[in-house]
Design a protein around this motif. Sequence first.
Motif, PDB file in Angstrom:
ATOM      1  N   GLU A  11       0.831  -1.213   0.000  1.00  0.00           N
ATOM      2  CA  GLU A  11       0.000   0.000   0.000  1.00  0.00           C
ATOM      3  C   GLU A  11       0.862   1.258   0.000  1.00  0.00           C
ATOM      4  O   GLU A  11       0.484   2.284  -0.586  1.00  0.00           O
ATOM      5  CB  GLU A  11      -0.920  -0.001   1.217  1.00  0.00           C
ATOM      6  N   LEU A  12       2.012   1.199   0.656  1.00  0.00           N
ATOM      7  CA  LEU A  12       2.893   2.368   0.760  1.00  0.00           C
ATOM      8  C   LEU A  12       3.778   2.559  -0.469  1.00  0.00           C
ATOM      9  O   LEU A  12       4.331   3.639  -0.679  1.00  0.00           O
ATOM     10  CB  LEU A  12       3.785   2.237   2.001  1.00  0.00           C
ATOM     11  N   ALA A  13       3.908   1.521  -1.283  1.00  0.00           N
ATOM     12  CA  ALA A  13       4.828   1.559  -2.417  1.00  0.00           C
ATOM     13  C   ALA A  13       4.420   2.625  -3.429  1.00  0.00           C
ATOM     14  O   ALA A  13       3.241   2.880  -3.662  1.00  0.00           O
ATOM     15  CB  ALA A  13       4.874   0.193  -3.088  1.00  0.00           C
ATOM     16  N   ASN A  14       5.435   3.245  -4.029  1.00  0.00           N
ATOM     17  CA  ASN A  14       5.216   4.273  -5.032  1.00  0.00           C
ATOM     18  C   ASN A  14       6.196   4.019  -6.182  1.00  0.00           C
ATOM     19  O   ASN A  14       7.413   4.057  -5.987  1.00  0.00           O
ATOM     20  CB  ASN A  14       5.437   5.659  -4.430  1.00  0.00           C
ATOM     21  N   ALA A  15       5.657   3.745  -7.357  1.00  0.00           N
ATOM     22  CA  ALA A  15       6.501   3.353  -8.489  1.00  0.00           C
ATOM     23  C   ALA A  15       7.507   4.441  -8.864  1.00  0.00           C
ATOM     24  O   ALA A  15       8.673   4.142  -9.154  1.00  0.00           O
ATOM     25  CB  ALA A  15       5.622   3.010  -9.686  1.00  0.00           C
ATOM     26  N   GLU A  16       7.085   5.694  -8.856  1.00  0.00           N
ATOM     27  CA  GLU A  16       7.998   6.784  -9.215  1.00  0.00           C
ATOM     28  C   GLU A  16       9.138   6.896  -8.208  1.00  0.00           C
ATOM     29  O   GLU A  16      10.297   7.099  -8.587  1.00  0.00           O
ATOM     30  CB  GLU A  16       7.235   8.104  -9.309  1.00  0.00           C
ATOM     31  N   ASP A  17       8.805   6.781  -6.928  1.00  0.00           N
ATOM     32  CA  ASP A  17       9.847   6.803  -5.900  1.00  0.00           C
ATOM     33  C   ASP A  17      10.784   5.616  -6.067  1.00  0.00           C
ATOM     34  O   ASP A  17      11.995   5.723  -5.829  1.00  0.00           O
ATOM     35  CB  ASP A  17       9.220   6.792  -4.507  1.00  0.00           C
ATOM     36  N   GLY A  18      10.238   4.483  -6.443  1.00  0.00           N
ATOM     37  CA  GLY A  18      11.065   3.299  -6.652  1.00  0.00           C
ATOM     38  C   GLY A  18      12.102   3.521  -7.734  1.00  0.00           C
ATOM     39  O   GLY A  18      13.270   3.149  -7.580  1.00  0.00           O
ATOM     40  N   ILE A  19      11.696   4.149  -8.831  1.00  0.00           N
ATOM     41  CA  ILE A  19      12.629   4.443  -9.922  1.00  0.00           C
ATOM     42  C   ILE A  19      13.709   5.409  -9.450  1.00  0.00           C
ATOM     43  O   ILE A  19      14.903   5.229  -9.723  1.00  0.00           O
ATOM     44  CB  ILE A  19      11.862   5.020 -11.125  1.00  0.00           C
ATOM     45  N   PHE A  20      13.277   6.451  -8.723  1.00  0.00           N
ATOM     46  CA  PHE A  20      14.252   7.418  -8.201  1.00  0.00           C
ATOM     47  C   PHE A  20      15.256   6.742  -7.271  1.00  0.00           C
ATOM     48  O   PHE A  20      16.471   6.970  -7.372  1.00  0.00           O
ATOM     49  CB  PHE A  20      13.528   8.539  -7.455  1.00  0.00           C
ATOM     50  N   LEU A  21      14.752   5.911  -6.357  1.00  0.00           N
ATOM     51  CA  LEU A  21      15.628   5.270  -5.380  1.00  0.00           C
ATOM     52  C   LEU A  21      16.589   4.291  -6.041  1.00  0.00           C
ATOM     53  O   LEU A  21      17.746   4.169  -5.611  1.00  0.00           O
ATOM     54  CB  LEU A  21      14.791   4.566  -4.306  1.00  0.00           C
ATOM     55  N   GLN A  22      16.157   3.620  -7.075  1.00  0.00           N
ATOM     56  CA  GLN A  22      17.069   2.701  -7.763  1.00  0.00           C
ATOM     57  C   GLN A  22      18.215   3.461  -8.423  1.00  0.00           C
ATOM     58  O   GLN A  22      19.346   2.974  -8.465  1.00  0.00           O
ATOM     59  CB  GLN A  22      16.295   1.863  -8.779  1.00  0.00           C
ATOM     60  N   ARG A  23      17.934   4.661  -8.893  1.00  0.00           N
ATOM     61  CA  ARG A  23      19.018   5.483  -9.448  1.00  0.00           C
ATOM     62  C   ARG A  23      19.909   6.026  -8.334  1.00  0.00           C
ATOM     63  O   ARG A  23      21.135   6.024  -8.442  1.00  0.00           O
ATOM     64  CB  ARG A  23      18.422   6.641 -10.247  1.00  0.00           C
ATOM     65  N   TYR A  24      19.267   6.521  -7.273  1.00  0.00           N
ATOM     66  CA  TYR A  24      20.002   7.141  -6.166  1.00  0.00           C
ATOM     67  C   TYR A  24      20.973   6.168  -5.521  1.00  0.00           C
ATOM     68  O   TYR A  24      22.093   6.537  -5.158  1.00  0.00           O
ATOM     69  CB  TYR A  24      19.007   7.670  -5.138  1.00  0.00           C
ATOM     70  N   PHE A  25      20.542   4.926  -5.382  1.00  0.00           N
ATOM     71  CA  PHE A  25      21.378   3.927  -4.721  1.00  0.00           C
ATOM     72  C   PHE A  25      22.196   3.089  -5.704  1.00  0.00           C
ATOM     73  O   PHE A  25      22.683   2.012  -5.352  1.00  0.00           O
ATOM     74  CB  PHE A  25      20.522   3.031  -3.823  1.00  0.00           C
ATOM     75  N   LYS A  26      22.372   3.599  -6.903  1.00  0.00           N
ATOM     76  CA  LYS A  26      23.319   3.050  -7.883  1.00  0.00           C
ATOM     77  C   LYS A  26      23.124   1.554  -8.118  1.00  0.00           C
ATOM     78  O   LYS A  26      23.984   0.734  -7.802  1.00  0.00           O
ATOM     79  CB  LYS A  26      24.762   3.319  -7.426  1.00  0.00           C
ATOM     80  N   THR A  27      21.979   1.218  -8.689  1.00  0.00           N
ATOM     81  CA  THR A  27      21.641  -0.200  -8.886  1.00  0.00           C
ATOM     82  C   THR A  27      21.915  -0.690 -10.304  1.00  0.00           C
ATOM     83  O   THR A  27      21.557  -1.815 -10.652  1.00  0.00           O
ATOM     84  CB  THR A  27      20.160  -0.440  -8.558  1.00  0.00           C
ATOM     85  N   GLY A  28      22.535   0.144 -11.132  1.00  0.00           N
ATOM     86  CA  GLY A  28      22.818  -0.255 -12.509  1.00  0.00           C
ATOM     87  C   GLY A  28      23.972  -1.230 -12.614  1.00  0.00           C
ATOM     88  O   GLY A  28      24.689  -1.485 -11.633  1.00  0.00           O
TER      89      GLY A  28
END
Length: 233
Positions: A11-28
């Motif tokens: 319920e708390l999940a947010n797809a846009e935040d998820g994309i931002f966080l994956q970039r912020y935490f260097k997941t590439g």
Amino acid sequence: MISQLEQRMAELANAEDGIFLQRYFKTGPGQYGEGDIFRGIRVPPLRKLATAYLAMTMGQVALLLSSCYHEDRLLALLILVEKFKRGTDGERQAIYRLYLENTRFINNWDLVDASAEHIVGGYLLGRDCGPLHGLARSGIIWERRIAIMATFHFIRRGKFDKTLEIAEMLLQDREDLIHKAVGWMLREVGKRDLPSEEAFLAAHYRQMPRTMLRYAIERFAEERRQGYLKGML
């Protein structure tokens, strides 16, 4: 309780935040957080959940800690921190052991920084700190970061020797995230005991990685900062 928590997290999940966080935490590919998955939940709601789910058993928390989702692992660590603060000596020992047995899941800087000080540092205060040396020698970047960040617990209590020991062990580390953590802890020592930090710098600043040195001297007067950066002290 786990199924209820999973529903709440969804319920708390947010797809846009998820994309931002994956970039912020260097997941590439090739980055330090390669392959990590985010639900897209910010830290304040996770802290509220940690308080609400303190009744979870250690087994349930361990299961949460092994999740593929970054926020689940962070939540598990926040719960362990709160349990540690409230626990008996025996419960604290169990949390400390669980933590060190599961460092493979404590695999990003925010996970380390939210927990190592409170659990590893909290348990080892007044005890043999040999485990910190073992972590500092680890080939795993996150275990080395745990080693230095755990000493923040000691720093806050006016004890600096272990920080300086671990910092010296990590002087030649190749990872920028270790340089930042060591420099940060040296700066925290200096806030409380500037002569101790400057004695360490006098012995090592010419060999320190540039990022580590910059973090360590961030609060110094500009003239003195430049003296260190130019190797003129």
